[in-house]
Write a protein that holds these residues in place. Structure first.
Motif, short mmCIF file in Angstrom:
data_model
loop_
_atom_site.label_atom_id
_atom_site.label_comp_id
_atom_site.label_asym_id
_atom_site.label_seq_id
_atom_site.Cartn_x
_atom_site.Cartn_y
_atom_site.Cartn_z
N THR A 97 0.85 -1.21 0.00
CA THR A 97 0.00 0.00 0.00
C THR A 97 0.88 1.25 0.00
O THR A 97 0.56 2.25 -0.65
CB THR A 97 -0.95 -0.01 1.22
N ALA A 98 2.00 1.15 0.71
CA ALA A 98 2.94 2.27 0.74
C ALA A 98 3.72 2.34 -0.58
O ALA A 98 3.85 3.41 -1.19
CB ALA A 98 3.90 2.11 1.91
N ALA A 99 4.22 1.18 -1.02
CA ALA A 99 5.05 1.15 -2.23
C ALA A 99 4.29 1.68 -3.45
O ALA A 99 4.88 2.33 -4.33
CB ALA A 99 5.53 -0.27 -2.49
N ALA A 100 3.00 1.45 -3.48
CA ALA A 100 2.19 1.86 -4.64
C ALA A 100 2.26 3.37 -4.86
O ALA A 100 2.15 3.84 -6.00
CB ALA A 100 0.74 1.41 -4.45
N LEU A 101 2.47 4.10 -3.76
CA LEU A 101 2.53 5.57 -3.88
C LEU A 101 3.72 6.02 -4.72
O LEU A 101 3.73 7.11 -5.27
CB LEU A 101 2.63 6.20 -2.48
N GLU A 102 4.73 5.17 -4.79
CA GLU A 102 5.93 5.53 -5.55
C GLU A 102 5.88 4.99 -6.98
O GLU A 102 6.86 5.09 -7.71
CB GLU A 102 7.16 4.98 -4.82
N MET A 103 4.77 4.38 -7.34
CA MET A 103 4.64 3.80 -8.68
C MET A 103 3.58 4.54 -9.48
O MET A 103 2.70 5.19 -8.91
CB MET A 103 4.19 2.32 -8.56
N ALA A 104 3.66 4.41 -10.80
CA ALA A 104 2.58 4.93 -11.64
C ALA A 104 1.35 4.07 -11.35
O ALA A 104 1.48 2.85 -11.18
CB ALA A 104 2.97 4.82 -13.10
N PRO A 105 0.15 4.67 -11.28
CA PRO A 105 -1.04 3.88 -10.92
C PRO A 105 -1.20 2.62 -11.75
O PRO A 105 -1.57 1.57 -11.23
CB PRO A 105 -2.20 4.86 -11.18
N GLU A 106 -0.89 2.72 -13.05
CA GLU A 106 -1.10 1.55 -13.93
C GLU A 106 -0.10 0.43 -13.67
O GLU A 106 -0.30 -0.71 -14.09
CB GLU A 106 -1.11 1.96 -15.41
N ASP A 107 0.98 0.73 -12.96
CA ASP A 107 1.98 -0.31 -12.67
C ASP A 107 1.70 -1.04 -11.35
O ASP A 107 2.40 -1.99 -11.01
CB ASP A 107 3.39 0.30 -12.60
N VAL A 108 0.71 -0.57 -10.61
CA VAL A 108 0.42 -1.19 -9.32
C VAL A 108 -0.34 -2.49 -9.56
O VAL A 108 -1.39 -2.50 -10.20
CB VAL A 108 -0.43 -0.24 -8.42
N GLU A 109 0.22 -3.57 -9.02
CA GLU A 109 -0.46 -4.85 -9.19
C GLU A 109 -1.38 -5.10 -8.01
O GLU A 109 -0.95 -5.04 -6.85
CB GLU A 109 0.59 -5.97 -9.30
N TYR A 110 -2.63 -5.38 -8.30
CA TYR A 110 -3.62 -5.62 -7.26
C TYR A 110 -3.25 -6.88 -6.47
O TYR A 110 -2.91 -7.91 -7.05
CB TYR A 110 -5.00 -5.77 -7.90
N TYR A 111 -3.31 -6.81 -5.15
CA TYR A 111 -2.93 -7.92 -4.28
C TYR A 111 -4.17 -8.43 -3.57
O TYR A 111 -4.71 -7.76 -2.69
CB TYR A 111 -1.88 -7.41 -3.29
N GLY A 112 -4.64 -9.59 -3.99
CA GLY A 112 -5.83 -10.15 -3.35
C GLY A 112 -6.53 -11.09 -4.29
O GLY A 112 -6.15 -11.21 -5.46
N PRO A 113 -7.58 -11.74 -3.82
CA PRO A 113 -8.31 -12.66 -4.69
C PRO A 113 -8.95 -11.91 -5.85
O PRO A 113 -9.38 -10.76 -5.68
CB PRO A 113 -9.36 -13.27 -3.77
N LYS A 114 -8.99 -12.56 -7.01
CA LYS A 114 -9.45 -11.85 -8.20
C LYS A 114 -10.94 -12.09 -8.50
O LYS A 114 -11.41 -11.85 -9.60
CB LYS A 114 -8.59 -12.25 -9.41
N GLY A 115 -11.69 -12.57 -7.52
CA GLY A 115 -13.14 -12.66 -7.68
C GLY A 115 -13.62 -13.71 -8.66
O GLY A 115 -14.72 -13.59 -9.18
N ASN A 116 -12.80 -14.70 -8.91
CA ASN A 116 -13.21 -15.80 -9.80
C ASN A 116 -13.81 -15.33 -11.12
O ASN A 116 -14.88 -15.79 -11.53
CB ASN A 116 -14.20 -16.72 -9.08
N GLY A 117 -13.15 -14.40 -11.75
CA GLY A 117 -13.59 -13.98 -13.08
C GLY A 117 -14.72 -12.97 -13.07
O GLY A 117 -15.32 -12.71 -14.11
#
Ligand SMILES: Cc1cc2nc3c(=O)[nH]c(=O)nc-3n(C[C@H](O)[C@H](O)[C@H](O)COP(=O)(O)O)c2cc1C
Length: 325
Positions: free
Chosen positions: A209-229
């Motif tokens: 959550t902290a590291a994402a602030l230093e990245m371009a929004p589009e480069d942030v990889e979502y961390y969590g379950p992907k909702g089964n499609g």
């Protein structure tokens, strides 16, 4: 970098532990980060009373502060100061505890990025009073958020609307969701410290959550379950169905097309639909435009039916008298 942890659980209990471990994770990765933790349980955050004073103040050239004075103002101030927020709330009857929704109703609507910008544009072109440049710009700064839903049940179905409802906190402010975790099974885990993997996930959530602030929004990889499609924007696993093959994500408000292959379900959300998700400026603007039109639709109707409405409203205002007649 300022990181805020908000826990809606009991003091030093599961939500506190999980939030604080996320904050420890963030601090380990970013030792200079300024960390703040708030447990809301004993705070008074009353419900929004729908008085409209905030919207009216905005249209009169002022800030849109909430007129109910309680502990909400302190929490709001800390959220405004934060760059990243970790929110953890216990599930009470399938959803986050009610105090969380009180905060959402009083905080999130008033910070709707599109609605505020709509007013600022009117100030800029002289249609509304107020200095657009005097409006606190920190309202629009980029923020990241992660959600942790905490439940006692061993089955996910008793926490079915936990993480989904937590998403209501940040979307009006266009906070970027970095991570999402359904920490159910607390009733059998006993204490989060008895599940090393869980603690590891929390620390990872804090760090990301902290590291994402230093990245371009589009480069942030979502961390969590992907909702089964299901919805590729919020990654939650809820769908609204209407009897056709068109379904909707109730969090993002976008339409998808359902298809079934054997016992596999697939939902296709087009790029165009994803671009109008509620947590995007375009999605928020659709709603701003819709609600700005309400007055023009209802005003003439109400005026034309004034006598009828006065008569009917008497039955409402003097209900006790009418019902006992
Ligand atoms: C009134 C009430 C309703 C609850 N409903 C649910 C529920 O629907 N699903 C669930 O998994 N846990 C439910 N729980 C259990 C809590 O989510 C669980 O104990 C959680 O760890 C509490 O958070 P805390 O330890 O941070 O206070 C409920 C607890 C209470 C007090």
């Amino acid at each position: 970098m300022k990181i805020l942890g908000l826990s809606f659980g009991k003091k030093n209990a599961n939500s506190d532990i999980l939030t604080k471990e996320a904050l420890y994770g963030a601090k380990e990765a970013y030792p200079d980060a300024e960390i703040k933790f708030i447990n809301t349980q004993r705070l008074t955050i009353d419900r929004c009373i729908g008085c409209g004073a905030c919207s009216m103040a905005l249209e009169r050239g002022k800030d849109n502060n909430c007129v109910i004075k309680d502990d909400f103002q302190m929490v709001e101030e800390e959220i405004r100061k934060a760059d990243a927020v970790i929110v953890a709330a216990p599930v009470y009857v399938l959803q986050p505890v009610g105090q969380f929704k009180n905060l959402v109703d009083r905080f999130s609507c008033r910070h709707d990025v599109s609605a505020i910008n709509w007013v600022l544009d009117k100030r800029r072109n002289g249609e509304m009073p107020g200095d657009p440049d005097a409006f606190p710009q920190e309202r629009f700064k980029r923020r990241t958020v992660s959600y942790i839903s905490v439940g006692g049940a061993s089955t996910e179905n008793w926490t079915s609307m936990g993480t989904a409802t937590l998403h209501l906190f940040g979307f009006p402010v266009m906070m970027q969701v970095v991570a999402n975790y359904n920490a159910n099974s607390m009733g059998t885990i006993g204490n989060p410290y008895l599940d090393e993997e869980l603690i590891g996930h929390m620390q990872e959530i804090g760090k990301r959550t902290a590291a994402a602030l230093e990245m371009a929004p589009e480069d942030v990889e979502y961390y969590g379950p992907k909702g089964n499609g299901t919805c590729p924007v919020c990654h939650q696993n809820l769908l609204t169905v209407n009897g056709t093959t068109t379904v909707e994500c109730p969090i993002c408000g976008i339409e998808g097309k359902i298809s079934i292959d054997g016992d596999k379900l697939h939902v296709e959300f087009s790029e165009a639909q994803q671009a109008r998700a509620r947590g995007t400026f375009a999605g928020l603007r659709e709603h701003t435009t819709e609600i700005q039109g309400f007055g023009a639709i209802c005003g003439p109707k109400i005026m034309a039916n004034k006598a009828l409405l006065d008569r009917q409203m008497d039955r409402i205002k003097n209900f006790d008298q009418y019902i006992s007649e």
